[in-house]
Design a protein around this motif. Sequence first.
Motif, PDB file in Angstrom:
ATOM      1  N   UNK A 112     -47.025   5.093 -44.727  1.00  0.00           N
ATOM      2  CA  UNK A 112     -47.911   4.773 -43.601  1.00  0.00           C
ATOM      3  C   UNK A 112     -47.184   4.963 -42.268  1.00  0.00           C
ATOM      4  N   UNK A 113     -45.989   4.400 -42.140  1.00  0.00           N
ATOM      5  CA  UNK A 113     -45.266   4.475 -40.874  1.00  0.00           C
ATOM      6  C   UNK A 113     -44.828   5.898 -40.515  1.00  0.00           C
ATOM      7  N   UNK A 117     -45.247  11.526 -44.214  1.00  0.00           N
ATOM      8  CA  UNK A 117     -44.105  12.436 -44.335  1.00  0.00           C
ATOM      9  C   UNK A 117     -43.680  12.494 -45.801  1.00  0.00           C
ATOM     10  N   UNK A 118     -43.943  13.639 -46.427  1.00  0.00           N
ATOM     11  CA  UNK A 118     -43.693  13.783 -47.861  1.00  0.00           C
ATOM     12  C   UNK A 118     -42.206  13.787 -48.200  1.00  0.00           C
ATOM     13  N   UNK A 120     -39.637  12.109 -46.556  1.00  0.00           N
ATOM     14  CA  UNK A 120     -39.136  10.726 -46.514  1.00  0.00           C
ATOM     15  C   UNK A 120     -39.692   9.907 -47.675  1.00  0.00           C
ATOM     16  N   UNK A 121     -40.980  10.041 -47.878  1.00  0.00           N
ATOM     17  CA  UNK A 121     -41.630   9.299 -48.955  1.00  0.00           C
ATOM     18  C   UNK A 121     -41.077   9.723 -50.314  1.00  0.00           C
ATOM     19  N   UNK A 122     -40.994  11.027 -50.532  1.00  0.00           N
ATOM     20  CA  UNK A 122     -40.525  11.557 -51.813  1.00  0.00           C
ATOM     21  C   UNK A 122     -39.094  11.176 -52.122  1.00  0.00           C
ATOM     22  N   UNK A 123     -38.219  11.225 -51.113  1.00  0.00           N
ATOM     23  CA  UNK A 123     -36.820  10.863 -51.323  1.00  0.00           C
ATOM     24  C   UNK A 123     -36.699   9.394 -51.730  1.00  0.00           C
ATOM     25  N   UNK A 179     -37.983   4.390 -38.787  1.00  0.00           N
ATOM     26  CA  UNK A 179     -39.412   4.511 -38.478  1.00  0.00           C
ATOM     27  C   UNK A 179     -39.879   3.405 -37.535  1.00  0.00           C
ATOM     28  N   UNK A 180     -39.382   2.201 -37.729  1.00  0.00           N
ATOM     29  CA  UNK A 180     -39.781   1.099 -36.850  1.00  0.00           C
ATOM     30  C   UNK A 180     -39.219   1.277 -35.445  1.00  0.00           C
TER      31      UNK A 180
END
Length: 189
Positions: A112-113, A117-118, A120-123, A179-180
Amino acid sequence: MVAASIDNTLGAVFIGNLCVVCLYGLTTLQTYMYYSRSKNDAILLKSAIAVLWVLDTLHVILTSHTVYFYSITHFGDVEALTKITWCAVVYILVTAISDSIVRAVFCYRIWILSNGNKVLFGANVFLSALLLADEIALVSNLFHIPTFAGLQKINWLFLMGLASGVVADVFIAGTLTMLLVKSRGHYHR
């Protein structure tokens, strides 16, 4: 090197179990406060919180049973202290499932944040899945090892689990921090 004794082995387990029970009380309080204050959260998040609390309850039961097994049921039986109980193995599995759910929630927040982004999410998902696979392999091997002395055969699984856990947690924390900070913008206090 300190020689093993009941005091520095079983005593440490007993003190650890007391800490687990105290922390469980705090977790129960947090769960109660969450449900009383977060009525508008998604049903999936509320369900994850409920499942985590149930797993935490099971965790306390299993650790308490393990301490009871060694200190009450087999009181004075030094040979019993060398054996791995089934509940200690299931405890590791319950912890693995609970940790995986927590990491999945964090990975969802990363999705979500990061606006989907595939990479960042995937890693993060890959590292979390690697850790879960290691923990499942560890548990499946532990069911076939009757004594603590036999753990030396799968020591590498323990070490790989610890290392991949650190890497996964640091990567998740780093990603969320990045991300924050990026989402905060240029506002200063």
